[in-house]
Design a protein around this motif. Structure first.
Motif, PDB file in Angstrom:
ATOM      1  N   GLY A 100     -11.806  11.073 -11.528  1.00 35.85           N
ATOM      2  CA  GLY A 100     -10.845  10.551 -10.549  1.00 35.85           C
ATOM      3  C   GLY A 100      -9.572  11.366 -10.518  1.00 35.85           C
ATOM      4  N   ALA A 101      -9.135  11.819 -11.690  1.00 37.26           N
ATOM      5  CA  ALA A 101      -7.951  12.681 -11.752  1.00 37.26           C
ATOM      6  C   ALA A 101      -8.234  14.006 -11.052  1.00 37.26           C
ATOM      7  CB  ALA A 101      -7.548  12.922 -13.206  1.00 37.26           C
ATOM      8  N   ALA A 102      -9.443  14.520 -11.212  1.00 38.28           N
ATOM      9  CA  ALA A 102      -9.815  15.765 -10.534  1.00 38.28           C
ATOM     10  C   ALA A 102      -9.831  15.570  -9.020  1.00 38.28           C
ATOM     11  CB  ALA A 102     -11.169  16.259 -11.028  1.00 38.28           C
ATOM     12  N   ILE A 103     -10.271  14.412  -8.553  1.00 36.95           N
ATOM     13  CA  ILE A 103     -10.259  14.136  -7.111  1.00 36.95           C
ATOM     14  C   ILE A 103      -8.818  14.069  -6.605  1.00 36.95           C
ATOM     15  CG2 ILE A 103     -10.770  12.378  -5.358  1.00 36.95           C
ATOM     16  CD1 ILE A 103     -13.375  11.826  -6.802  1.00 36.95           C
ATOM     17  N   LEU A 104      -7.941  13.404  -7.364  1.00 43.58           N
ATOM     18  CA  LEU A 104      -6.528  13.335  -6.965  1.00 43.58           C
ATOM     19  C   LEU A 104      -5.909  14.725  -6.909  1.00 43.58           C
ATOM     20  CD1 LEU A 104      -4.003  11.630  -6.317  1.00 43.58           C
ATOM     21  CD2 LEU A 104      -3.553  11.618  -8.781  1.00 43.58           C
ATOM     22  N   VAL A 105      -6.196  15.566  -7.890  1.00 40.22           N
ATOM     23  CA  VAL A 105      -5.684  16.938  -7.888  1.00 40.22           C
ATOM     24  C   VAL A 105      -6.252  17.712  -6.705  1.00 40.22           C
ATOM     25  CG1 VAL A 105      -5.698  19.121  -9.170  1.00 40.22           C
ATOM     26  CG2 VAL A 105      -5.206  16.988 -10.349  1.00 40.22           C
ATOM     27  N   ALA A 106      -7.530  17.501  -6.374  1.00 40.20           N
ATOM     28  CA  ALA A 106      -8.137  18.181  -5.227  1.00 40.20           C
ATOM     29  C   ALA A 106      -7.441  17.790  -3.930  1.00 40.20           C
ATOM     30  CB  ALA A 106      -9.628  17.853  -5.150  1.00 40.20           C
ATOM     31  N   VAL A 107      -7.121  16.517  -3.782  1.00 41.52           N
ATOM     32  CA  VAL A 107      -6.421  16.056  -2.575  1.00 41.52           C
ATOM     33  C   VAL A 107      -5.027  16.678  -2.497  1.00 41.52           C
ATOM     34  CG1 VAL A 107      -5.414  14.032  -1.444  1.00 41.52           C
ATOM     35  CG2 VAL A 107      -7.708  13.904  -2.394  1.00 41.52           C
ATOM     36  N   ILE A 108      -4.308  16.681  -3.602  1.00 41.55           N
ATOM     37  CA  ILE A 108      -2.954  17.240  -3.614  1.00 41.55           C
ATOM     38  C   ILE A 108      -2.987  18.741  -3.368  1.00 41.55           C
ATOM     39  CG2 ILE A 108      -0.934  17.664  -5.068  1.00 41.55           C
ATOM     40  CD1 ILE A 108      -1.506  14.911  -6.362  1.00 41.55           C
ATOM     41  N   MET A 109      -3.934  19.437  -3.989  1.00 40.61           N
ATOM     42  CA  MET A 109      -4.028  20.887  -3.787  1.00 40.61           C
ATOM     43  C   MET A 109      -4.383  21.227  -2.343  1.00 40.61           C
ATOM     44  SD  MET A 109      -5.626  22.512  -7.214  1.00 40.61           S
ATOM     45  CE  MET A 109      -5.406  24.151  -6.558  1.00 40.61           C
TER      46      MET A 109
ATOM     47  N   LEU B 110       3.997  16.637 -13.548  1.00 42.76           N
ATOM     48  CA  LEU B 110       4.121  15.348 -12.860  1.00 42.76           C
ATOM     49  C   LEU B 110       3.166  14.293 -13.411  1.00 42.76           C
ATOM     50  CD1 LEU B 110       4.500  16.502  -9.152  1.00 42.76           C
ATOM     51  CD2 LEU B 110       6.249  15.491 -10.623  1.00 42.76           C
ATOM     52  N   PHE B 111       1.957  14.710 -13.775  1.00 40.59           N
ATOM     53  CA  PHE B 111       0.928  13.794 -14.274  1.00 40.59           C
ATOM     54  C   PHE B 111       0.429  14.256 -15.643  1.00 40.59           C
ATOM     55  CE2 PHE B 111       0.361  13.884  -9.557  1.00 40.59           C
ATOM     56  CZ  PHE B 111       0.826  12.606  -9.290  1.00 40.59           C
ATOM     57  N   PRO B 112       1.253  14.131 -16.682  1.00 42.29           N
ATOM     58  CA  PRO B 112       0.849  14.674 -17.985  1.00 42.29           C
ATOM     59  C   PRO B 112      -0.339  13.957 -18.607  1.00 42.29           C
ATOM     60  CG  PRO B 112       2.873  13.417 -18.189  1.00 42.29           C
ATOM     61  CD  PRO B 112       2.565  13.513 -16.722  1.00 42.29           C
ATOM     62  N   ASN B 113      -0.594  12.719 -18.223  1.00 44.75           N
ATOM     63  CA  ASN B 113      -1.741  11.997 -18.771  1.00 44.75           C
ATOM     64  C   ASN B 113      -3.040  12.307 -18.042  1.00 44.75           C
ATOM     65  OD1 ASN B 113      -0.091  10.742 -20.640  1.00 44.75           O
ATOM     66  ND2 ASN B 113       0.337   9.014 -19.279  1.00 44.75           N
ATOM     67  N   MET B 114      -2.955  12.946 -16.878  1.00 43.24           N
ATOM     68  CA  MET B 114      -4.155  13.210 -16.090  1.00 43.24           C
ATOM     69  C   MET B 114      -4.535  14.686 -16.064  1.00 43.24           C
ATOM     70  SD  MET B 114      -3.868  10.458 -12.958  1.00 43.24           S
ATOM     71  CE  MET B 114      -3.395  11.675 -11.831  1.00 43.24           C
ATOM     72  N   VAL B 115      -3.554  15.586 -16.076  1.00 40.96           N
ATOM     73  CA  VAL B 115      -3.815  17.022 -15.950  1.00 40.96           C
ATOM     74  C   VAL B 115      -3.220  17.721 -17.163  1.00 40.96           C
ATOM     75  CG1 VAL B 115      -3.487  19.067 -14.519  1.00 40.96           C
ATOM     76  CG2 VAL B 115      -3.644  16.829 -13.447  1.00 40.96           C
ATOM     77  N   HIS B 116      -4.020  18.600 -17.768  1.00 41.34           N
ATOM     78  CA  HIS B 116      -3.538  19.351 -18.929  1.00 41.34           C
ATOM     79  C   HIS B 116      -3.663  20.838 -18.649  1.00 41.34           C
ATOM     80  CE1 HIS B 116      -2.872  20.683 -22.985  1.00 41.34           C
ATOM     81  NE2 HIS B 116      -4.010  21.348 -22.942  1.00 41.34           N
ATOM     82  N   VAL B 117      -2.524  21.538 -18.709  1.00 37.06           N
ATOM     83  CA  VAL B 117      -2.491  22.998 -18.591  1.00 37.06           C
ATOM     84  C   VAL B 117      -1.722  23.497 -19.802  1.00 37.06           C
ATOM     85  CG1 VAL B 117      -1.754  24.963 -17.211  1.00 37.06           C
ATOM     86  CG2 VAL B 117      -2.542  22.898 -16.080  1.00 37.06           C
TER      87      VAL B 117
ATOM     88  N   VAL C  37     -16.399  17.570  -3.526  1.00 30.26           N
ATOM     89  CA  VAL C  37     -16.856  18.942  -3.782  1.00 30.26           C
ATOM     90  C   VAL C  37     -15.725  19.754  -4.407  1.00 30.26           C
ATOM     91  CG1 VAL C  37     -17.671  21.067  -2.689  1.00 30.26           C
ATOM     92  CG2 VAL C  37     -18.606  18.877  -1.972  1.00 30.26           C
ATOM     93  N   ASN C  38     -14.514  19.590  -3.899  1.00 29.71           N
ATOM     94  CA  ASN C  38     -13.368  20.289  -4.478  1.00 29.71           C
ATOM     95  C   ASN C  38     -13.109  19.832  -5.914  1.00 29.71           C
ATOM     96  OD1 ASN C  38     -12.955  21.770  -2.167  1.00 29.71           O
ATOM     97  ND2 ASN C  38     -11.411  20.385  -1.359  1.00 29.71           N
ATOM     98  N   ALA C  39     -13.285  18.543  -6.186  1.00 24.89           N
ATOM     99  CA  ALA C  39     -13.115  18.035  -7.547  1.00 24.89           C
ATOM    100  C   ALA C  39     -14.181  18.598  -8.478  1.00 24.89           C
ATOM    101  CB  ALA C  39     -13.154  16.509  -7.548  1.00 24.89           C
ATOM    102  N   ILE C  40     -15.392  18.755  -7.984  1.00 21.86           N
ATOM    103  CA  ILE C  40     -16.453  19.379  -8.777  1.00 21.86           C
ATOM    104  C   ILE C  40     -16.079  20.812  -9.107  1.00 21.86           C
ATOM    105  CG2 ILE C  40     -18.851  20.179  -8.694  1.00 21.86           C
ATOM    106  CD1 ILE C  40     -19.473  17.629  -7.057  1.00 21.86           C
ATOM    107  N   MET C  41     -15.500  21.513  -8.142  1.00 20.75           N
ATOM    108  CA  MET C  41     -15.064  22.893  -8.392  1.00 20.75           C
ATOM    109  C   MET C  41     -13.964  22.928  -9.456  1.00 20.75           C
ATOM    110  SD  MET C  41     -17.115  24.371  -6.447  1.00 20.75           S
ATOM    111  CE  MET C  41     -16.564  25.986  -6.826  1.00 20.75           C
ATOM    112  N   LEU C  42     -13.054  21.960  -9.421  1.00 22.15           N
ATOM    113  CA  LEU C  42     -11.995  21.901 -10.425  1.00 22.15           C
ATOM    114  C   LEU C  42     -12.552  21.585 -11.811  1.00 22.15           C
ATOM    115  CD1 LEU C  42      -9.183  20.075  -8.437  1.00 22.15           C
ATOM    116  CD2 LEU C  42      -9.132  22.420  -9.292  1.00 22.15           C
ATOM    117  N   LYS C  43     -13.523  20.685 -11.887  1.00 25.54           N
ATOM    118  CA  LYS C  43     -14.141  20.375 -13.175  1.00 25.54           C
ATOM    119  C   LYS C  43     -14.918  21.575 -13.707  1.00 25.54           C
ATOM    120  CE  LYS C  43     -14.338  16.668 -15.023  1.00 25.54           C
ATOM    121  NZ  LYS C  43     -13.546  16.129 -16.134  1.00 25.54           N
ATOM    122  N   MET C  44     -15.563  22.331 -12.827  1.00 26.39           N
ATOM    123  CA  MET C  44     -16.246  23.550 -13.257  1.00 26.39           C
ATOM    124  C   MET C  44     -15.239  24.578 -13.756  1.00 26.39           C
ATOM    125  SD  MET C  44     -19.228  23.964 -10.382  1.00 26.39           S
ATOM    126  CE  MET C  44     -19.802  25.517 -11.003  1.00 26.39           C
ATOM    127  N   THR C  45     -14.098  24.670 -13.093  1.00 30.30           N
ATOM    128  CA  THR C  45     -13.034  25.560 -13.547  1.00 30.30           C
ATOM    129  C   THR C  45     -12.572  25.156 -14.935  1.00 30.30           C
ATOM    130  OG1 THR C  45     -12.304  25.915 -11.275  1.00 30.30           O
ATOM    131  CG2 THR C  45     -10.732  26.435 -13.014  1.00 30.30           C
TER     132      THR C  45
END
Length: 118
Positions: free
Chosen positions: A93-102, A20-27, A70-78
């Motif tokens: 900011g992208a990590a915060i958006l992903v944290a909210v969605i998750m 959905l967000f290819p410019n913000m999240v990379h897997v 805090v959740n975004a920090i956990m995602l960045k650490m991941t």
């Protein structure tokens, strides 16, 4: 929700957000999403309680909204532990958006499984 179900939901959420967000999240792929989900669960068990206690004053002042940071920090650490070329975010900011969605997705799935077994 069981541990395995949470891993599956988080892995699917990572993959979905990367589409959905290819410019913000990379897997990089499905195995990377599973590894990232597992690493996130380990960090949530070991590191998140310490961060939550340390950030309690900020969380109280912001009426709980700082928990997304805090959740975004956990995602960045991941992302750091998995490897930023395999799993990463374009910005904090992208990590915060992903944290909210998750959080939203996990709440919906948890509520669904709770009402299923009542």
């Amino acid at each position: 929700m069981t541990y395995f179900q949470r891993l599956v939901v988080n892995s699917l959420t990572f993959i979905s957000l990367a589409v959905l967000f290819p410019n913000m999240v990379h897997v990089h792929g499905i195995p990377t999403a599973i590894i990232a989900s597992f690493v996130l669960s380990l960090l949530n068990m070991l590191v998140k309680p310490v961060l939550t206690i340390l950030s309690l004053p900020f969380t109280l002042v912001t009426f709980g909204l700082f928990s997304f940071v805090v959740n975004a920090i956990m995602l960045k650490m991941t992302s750091f532990f998995v490897g930023t070329e395999q799993f990463g975010f374009s910005s904090f900011g992208a990590a915060i958006l992903v944290a909210v969605i998750m959080t939203f997705v996990n709440t919906i799935v948890s509520e669904h499984t709770m009402t299923k077994y009542k």
